[in-house]
Design a protein around this motif. Structure first.
Motif: not given
Length: 607
Positions: A478-499, A512-517
């Motif tokens: 269950x953790x492995x199944x949710x881990x990648x999804x949570x990590x993906x969502x966190x990275x998307x959120x992190x990139x938007x915050x950095x923008x 800003x450029x690195x976050x957009x990339x």
């Protein structure tokens, strides 16, 4: 003058007290100068019961006791013989009857013991008179009880027989020998349960010519030829073989009749009796005195109180069954020993703390069982009939061990359930991490396994190990199944915050450029070329995961726990940077900052 009168009065009072005490002591001694019953028949004349009056007389004795018992057929002169050994007349000693029925009922004791020095120790000798065998109105079972009681109690057993030895006398004596073999026949070098009673064959007859008494006894105990294989003769020979056990512990002695007029013996003095009888009687007294030894039970002597307790035990054993047997004697005598052995076993088992592994509990049980059996082997009564007692001891120890087994299972289940619940709660907590970390999850699994392996012990461990394995496998999946999804969502959120931060807060173009990339890579490129699942197998994603794990999982600092305080602190620093002009003091050439038209204007800035 007055002082002298008072002293004289005190002296007279002291003398009076001494005289009173001496008189009371003499009165007590006079009271004991008679025979007392110690064992009486019940109303049905089948079983025996204790007589309080005689037992009280015995309880007063403080020195070691030896008992001389006279047994034999009724009307064979046992009471008269005892009076002769005690140098008493019939009117002052044991009652002597001249009728067809037996005078003595049960077992009687002379109230005043004879004190002798045996091996430099004072010994009180009790003389016991027993009810005669084969009298009218009694069963053979009752005779056997009297016979067995006298056999076990006595230090010297005088078998008083008129004229000759009959087959019935030998058969009856075989019961005494069986008891002797059972209780006295211990392994050489060990203490015996009872010291064997010395057997004195006393045969009273009118003639002394021909064979000696010893020859008569030896011939009576010889095996009977049995060429035809008669079962009855085989039994007779078996009895004779058993009597060989007492061969080294017996003496034969003959005593002529004291006078032809036997009914008037109590009225005669020594001068009127046959001189040969007087001579042989005195020899008998000397033989009896030389054979006397204190009664030993398990290697120690008995005083009056202990002798009565011993008698009570024997009587309980004899009355237990309808027919007295050696086995019933052994069972009762071993009862207290079994209790001591079982108590020792319980003490050894209670020393251990539960729960324990099955093997360790079995080992402790085996050690405690061996210790209890060694105690039983050292103290038990009997030789051939102890198997029943051993079985009973084993049965009781098995019951106790079974109870310990149930308690061990309960304690083990209770402990393992607690450890399992702790691990289950820990896995649920790891599932709900704000910042998911595979390294942290694996560390939690390892910690659960280690604590469970160490702390969960006992018979329930195997069952809970299977449950633990299933639970951890389910939690990991269950953790492995949710881990990648949570990590993906966190990275998307992190990139938007950095923008947002790079564009509006710190106005740092490269940030800003690195976050957009990152954002474009996650949301656009992956959707155009790969599915989300395929992304997780890409080497680039593995690099991202490795970097994430390095940042998030730190054994020194739990980022998941401190994420909110860290965000608050960073926000505060960003506000400080933006609002208080910290960035103006940093070399502008170092940072590619945003430059608007207001950057070159010299007029003051208005809000």
């Amino acid at each position: 003058m007055g002082w002298r009168n008072r002293a004289a009065v005190l002296w007279m009072l002291a003398v009076a007290v001494d005289v009173a005490v001496a008189a009371a002591r003499d009165a007590d001694q006079d009271e004991l100068q008679r025979a007392f019953p110690i064992v009486e028949p019940d109303h049905g004349h089948t079983k025996l019961r204790l007589a309080k009056e005689g037992l009280e007389a015995i309880k007063r004795i403080k020195t070691p006791i030896a008992a001389v018992a006279v047994i034999g057929p009724y009307r064979s002169g046992k009471s008269f013989l005892l009076n002769q050994l005690l140098s008493l007349t019939c009117d002052k000693g044991f009652g002597v009857g001249h009728m067809r029925d037996t005078k003595t009922k049960g077992i009687w004791v002379w109230g005043t013991p004879i004190e002798l020095d045996v091996d430099d120790s004072k010994v009180s000798v009790l003389y016991l008179d027993t009810e005669g065998f084969e009298s009218i109105g009694k069963s053979n079972v009752y005779d056997d009880r009297i016979f067995a009681l006298a056999t076990v109690l006595s230090s010297i057993l005088i078998y008083n027989l008129p004229e000759t030895i009959r087959e019935a006398d030998i058969s009856r004596l075989s019961f005494a020998v069986e008891i002797a073999e059972e209780f006295y026949g211990r392994v050489k070098g060990q203490d015996f349960a009872f010291e064997p009673a010395k057997l004195l064959w006393l045969i009273q007859r009118d003639f002394l010519q021909g064979k000696s008494v010893q020859q008569m006894v030896d011939e009576a105990l010889q095996r009977v030829p049995n060429n035809n294989g008669d079962k009855y003769i085989d039994e007779v020979n078996r009895i004779r073989d058993s009597l060989a056990f007492m061969g080294d512990n017996s003496t034969a002695f003959s005593l002529p009749q004291p006078h032809l007029q036997r009914t008037k013996l109590c009225d005669m003095h020594d001068q009127e009796l046959d001189p040969l009888y007087i001579e042989r009687r005195d020899q008998l007294k000397h033989i009896v005195a030389s054979m006397i030894k204190p009664k030993l039970v398990q290697g120690r002597t008995l005083n009056g109180q202990e002798f009565v307790s011993f008698l009570t035990q024997i009587l309980e054993a004899l009355n237990k069954g309808e027919i007295p047997s050696t086995g019933s004697l052994v069972e009762v005598f071993n009862k207290a020993i079994l209790e001591r052995c079982l108590k020792l076993y319980n003490e050894r088992m209670e020393r251990v703390g539960l729960p324990l592994s099955v093997d360790k509990l079995q080992l402790i049980h085996s050690l405690a069982e061996d210790e209890a059996r060694k105690l039983f082997d050292k103290q038990h009564f009997g030789k051939h009939h102890t198997a029943q007692s051993i079985l009973k001891l084993d049965e009781e120890m098995k019951k106790v061990f079974s109870n310990f087994g149930f308690a061990n299972e309960y304690q083990s289940s209770k402990l393992c359930e607690a450890r399992f619940s702790e691990c289950e709660d820990k896995m649920e907590h790891l599932q709900s991490l704000k910042l998911p970390s595979m390294a942290k999850f694996n560390a939690g699994v390892l910690q659960c396994n280690q604590s469970f392996e160490i702390e969960c012990v006992g018979p329930a461990k195997e069952t809970y190990e299977r449950r633990m394995s299933k639970m951890l496998a389910r939690s990991r999946a269950l953790f492995i199944k949710e881990y990648n999804n949570k990590l993906f969502n966190w990275l998307v959120t992190f990139s938007l915050v950095m923008i947002v931060i790079g564009r509006f807060v710190v106005k740092f173009f490269l940030l800003e450029v690195a976050a957009w990339v990152i954002f474009i890579f996650l949301e656009t490129y992956t959707r155009l070329f790969w599915s989300s699942e395929l992304l997780y197998y890409n080497p680039i994603w593995h690099m991202v995961v490795s970097s994430w794990e390095t940042i998030v999982y730190n054994p020194l600092l739990d980022i998941d726990r401190w994420v909110i305080p860290i965000v608050v602190m960073l926000s505060f620093l960003a506000v400080y940077w933006r609002c208080l002009g910290v960035r103006k003091r940093i070399g502008r050439s170092l940072l590619p900052l945003y430059r608007g038209s207001y950057g070159n204007s010299s007029r003051p800035r208005t809000d």
